[in-house]
Design an enzyme around this catalytic site. Structure first.
Site, PDB file in Angstrom:
ATOM      1  N   THR A 174      11.527  -7.678 -11.179  1.00 45.74           N
ATOM      2  CA  THR A 174      10.874  -8.983 -11.311  1.00 45.74           C
ATOM      3  C   THR A 174       9.733  -9.078 -10.314  1.00 45.74           C
ATOM      4  O   THR A 174       9.913  -8.793  -9.133  1.00 45.74           O
ATOM      5  CB  THR A 174      11.895 -10.120 -11.063  1.00 45.74           C
ATOM      6  OG1 THR A 174      12.944  -9.966 -12.007  1.00 45.74           O
ATOM      7  CG2 THR A 174      11.258 -11.493 -11.215  1.00 45.74           C
ATOM      8  N   ASN A 196      -8.232   4.113   8.856  1.00 50.00           N
ATOM      9  CA  ASN A 196      -7.639   2.962   9.539  1.00 50.00           C
ATOM     10  C   ASN A 196      -7.780   3.027  11.061  1.00 50.00           C
ATOM     11  O   ASN A 196      -7.743   1.998  11.720  1.00 50.00           O
ATOM     12  CB  ASN A 196      -6.167   2.811   9.163  1.00 50.00           C
ATOM     13  CG  ASN A 196      -5.417   4.115   9.141  1.00 50.00           C
ATOM     14  OD1 ASN A 196      -5.809   5.068   8.457  1.00 50.00           O
ATOM     15  ND2 ASN A 196      -4.347   4.196   9.900  1.00 50.00           N
ATOM     16  N   HIS A 209      -1.864  -7.504   2.637  1.00 50.40           N
ATOM     17  CA  HIS A 209      -1.764  -8.084   3.989  1.00 50.40           C
ATOM     18  C   HIS A 209      -2.871  -7.647   4.941  1.00 50.40           C
ATOM     19  O   HIS A 209      -2.963  -8.145   6.065  1.00 50.40           O
ATOM     20  CB  HIS A 209      -0.381  -7.831   4.601  1.00 50.40           C
ATOM     21  CG  HIS A 209      -0.128  -6.444   5.085  1.00 50.40           C
ATOM     22  ND1 HIS A 209      -0.164  -6.117   6.416  1.00 50.40           N
ATOM     23  CD2 HIS A 209       0.178  -5.317   4.427  1.00 50.40           C
ATOM     24  CE1 HIS A 209       0.125  -4.822   6.551  1.00 50.40           C
ATOM     25  NE2 HIS A 209       0.334  -4.315   5.356  1.00 50.40           N
ATOM     26  N   GLN A 239      -8.022   0.033   3.708  1.00 51.24           N
ATOM     27  CA  GLN A 239      -8.852  -0.505   4.797  1.00 51.24           C
ATOM     28  C   GLN A 239     -10.224  -0.990   4.343  1.00 51.24           C
ATOM     29  O   GLN A 239     -10.831  -1.831   5.008  1.00 51.24           O
ATOM     30  CB  GLN A 239      -9.016   0.546   5.900  1.00 51.24           C
ATOM     31  CG  GLN A 239      -7.745   0.808   6.695  1.00 51.24           C
ATOM     32  CD  GLN A 239      -7.332  -0.354   7.583  1.00 51.24           C
ATOM     33  OE1 GLN A 239      -8.133  -1.186   7.983  1.00 51.24           O
ATOM     34  NE2 GLN A 239      -6.050  -0.409   7.900  1.00 51.24           N
ATOM     35  N   GLY A 268       0.814  -1.206   0.000  1.00 47.60           N
ATOM     36  CA  GLY A 268       0.000   0.000   0.000  1.00 47.60           C
ATOM     37  C   GLY A 268       0.852   1.262   0.000  1.00 47.60           C
ATOM     38  O   GLY A 268       0.542   2.235  -0.693  1.00 47.60           O
ATOM     39  N   CYS A 311       3.750   5.815  22.760  1.00 43.32           N
ATOM     40  CA  CYS A 311       4.905   6.229  23.558  1.00 43.32           C
ATOM     41  C   CYS A 311       6.072   5.272  23.336  1.00 43.32           C
ATOM     42  O   CYS A 311       7.213   5.682  23.259  1.00 43.32           O
ATOM     43  CB  CYS A 311       4.564   6.249  25.036  1.00 43.32           C
ATOM     44  SG  CYS A 311       3.094   7.217  25.387  1.00 43.32           S
ATOM     45  N   SER A 318      -3.942  -3.080  -0.655  1.00 39.75           N
ATOM     46  CA  SER A 318      -2.827  -3.842  -0.075  1.00 39.75           C
ATOM     47  C   SER A 318      -3.277  -5.252   0.267  1.00 39.75           C
ATOM     48  O   SER A 318      -4.429  -5.469   0.639  1.00 39.75           O
ATOM     49  CB  SER A 318      -2.321  -3.116   1.178  1.00 39.75           C
ATOM     50  OG  SER A 318      -1.306  -3.873   1.789  1.00 39.75           O
TER      51      SER A 318
HETATM   52  C1  LIG Z   1      -1.821  -0.364   6.092  1.00 40.17           C
HETATM   53  C2  LIG Z   1      -2.184   0.853   5.345  1.00 40.17           C
HETATM   54  C3  LIG Z   1      -1.349   1.390   4.340  1.00 40.17           C
HETATM   55  C4  LIG Z   1       0.015   0.820   4.053  1.00 40.17           C
HETATM   56  O1  LIG Z   1      -0.054  -0.409   3.382  1.00 40.17           O
HETATM   57  P1  LIG Z   1       1.240  -1.384   3.423  1.00 40.17           P
HETATM   58  O2  LIG Z   1       0.879  -2.486   2.479  1.00 40.17           O
HETATM   59  O3  LIG Z   1       1.372  -1.837   4.834  1.00 40.17           O
HETATM   60  O4  LIG Z   1       2.410  -0.586   2.958  1.00 40.17           O
HETATM   61  C5  LIG Z   1      -1.768   2.499   3.659  1.00 40.17           C
HETATM   62  N1  LIG Z   1      -2.955   3.065   3.914  1.00 40.17           N
HETATM   63  C6  LIG Z   1      -3.790   2.596   4.856  1.00 40.17           C
HETATM   64  C7  LIG Z   1      -5.099   3.267   5.095  1.00 40.17           C
HETATM   65  C8  LIG Z   1      -3.434   1.481   5.609  1.00 40.17           C
HETATM   66  O5  LIG Z   1      -4.250   1.032   6.554  1.00 40.17           O
END
Ligand SMILES: *Cc1c(COP(=O)(O)O)cnc(C)c1O
Length: 399
Positions: free
Chosen positions: A237, A151, A201, A179, A71, A326, A199
């Protein structure tokens, strides 16, 4: 000890079906998709299959999907790439105060390098007003970047309305949909989106894989040069096992989206009701009703530090996020909560619970058993709470 993972907005486990498929592309079908022999062609076919899956979940054409390392890279490619492609037309960019750092920092980089940035505010629920975006538009505005769902607090933004406005004015519209992708329906065509970030993951695919939707005809200057993969938009690649896993995760998300949305919404509502019943001086952060991601809950628990809550919950096997970090070296509370008008003190006491496929009612019961005890213990040590108990603070202050 029971372990309860409630941090799916940070990341999700890889679905076993996804992992199983990926393993094949690590060990058996390892050809380079640019190679012309059968090893290469087989991988290429699977890669294009994954592209179809991502496109389908967005209502896009497969040729409009560019795979990236995640992302963050997709956000950077969209913002830096679109700004550079249009720098002759203008240098003004609009974004919002509640964007992910991948968007905010990319915009701020541009602001330091000759571009001008307008950051539109949000209301107390984290919602952007279309009128504010319209007000910010100038003759030299070249890009609007607004996220679909937040998020931290799950607020769903009026993307279709902003898209309509951007299209009318001929301004490129980028949406970070990391999200919302795979959680609520998306259609880049009806939403009038030009660029959209997703994204892997966050939807039970592997880490380090993402994609940028680039509407046909929209120009984006690449950030990475080399072998010309991904139609020269992103050389290197391809991470074939990762991308193929991402495609499978999209197929699974499409199947599960509706039922999981309802189920997770119910778990979330049960957790919120339980927290409100068992703990006093709690504030819900973000929208109350429909306008919120089903798996997101964010509350501020007054007179305690979110970070202390997080660590105490962790000791009981419960994983959540807090709106202040923190431990990561920053004492600043979340920019999202501050933009919504929360005081530093209330923002510091915030916790985010984000649900996933594996969460059950028993998980919610376990949190509702542990959290009130932890809050009681931490509040006993808080001088501020002591005053509230003894009536030395006004009710208004204690809200
Ligand atoms: C997690 C997140 C990203 C970043 O995505 P990655 O694949 O972890 O680099 C960007 N935008 C939002 C809103 C996200 O929650």
């Amino acid at each position: 000890m029971r372990r309860v993972y409630l941090d799916h907005s940070a990341t999700t486990p890889v679905d076993p079906e996804v992992a199983k498929l990926m393993m094949i592309y690590y060990t058996e079908q390892y050809g380079n998709p640019s190679s012309v022999h059968s090893f290469g062609r087989e991988t290429k076919a699977a890669l294009e299959n994954a592209r179809d899956s991502v496109a389908k979940l967005l209502g896009a054409e497969p040729s409009e999907i560019t795979f990236t390392s995640g992302g963050t890279e997709a956000d950077n490619l969209a913002i830096l790439g679109a700004a550079e492609a249009q720098s002759k037309k203008g240098k003004h960019i609009i974004t919002s105060a509640v964007e992910h750092h991948a968007v905010l920092e990319a915009c701020e980089f541009l602001a330091k390098n000759g571009y001008e940035l307008t950051v539109v505010p949000v209301d107390e629920e984290g919602l952007i007003s279309v009128a504010e975006v319209e007000k910010a538009i100038r003759p030299d505005t070249i890009l609007i970047s607004i996220m679909h769902a937040n998020n931290e607090v799950g607020t769903i933004q009026p993307i279709a309305e902003i898209g309509k406005l951007a299209r009318e004015k001929g301004i490129i519209f980028h949406v970070d949909a990391v999200q919302s992708f795979g959680k609520i329906p998306i259609n880049v065509k009806s939403m009038n989106v030009d660029l959209m970030t997703v994204s892997s993951h966050k939807i039970y695919g592997p880490k380090g894989v993402g994609a940028l939707f680039i509407r046909r005809g929209v120009r984006v200057v690449p950030r990475i040069y080399g072998g010309g993969q991904e139609k020269k938009r992103r050389s290197g690649t391809e991470n074939t096992p990762g991308i193929i896993g991402f495609g499978k995760a999209c197929d699974l998300a499409a199947e599960r989206m509706e039922a999981e949305g309802i189920r997770q919404g119910q778990l979330r509502d049960k957790l919120l009701a339980g927290i409100m019943e068992k703990i006093d001086h709690v504030k819900l952060n973000g929208p109350r009703g429909e306008n919120r991601l089903p798996g997101n809950l964010n509350v501020s628990i007054q007179f305690v530090e979110g970070e202390a809550l997080l660590l105490s919950l962790d000791m009981m096997g419960i994983a959540v996020s807090s709106g202040s970090a923190c431990t990561s070296g920053s004492l600043d509370p979340s920019h999202v909560l501050l933009a919504m008008g929360l005081t530093h003190e209330i923002a510091h006491g915030s916790l985010r619970f984000s649900f996933g496929h594996q969460n059950t009612e028993e998980d919610v019961d376990y949190v509702l058993e542990q959290l009130p005890k932890i809050v009681d213990r931490l509040r006993m040590m808080s001088p501020l709470y002591d005053k509230v108990k003894h009536g030395q603070c006004s009710h208004a202050q204690a809200q």
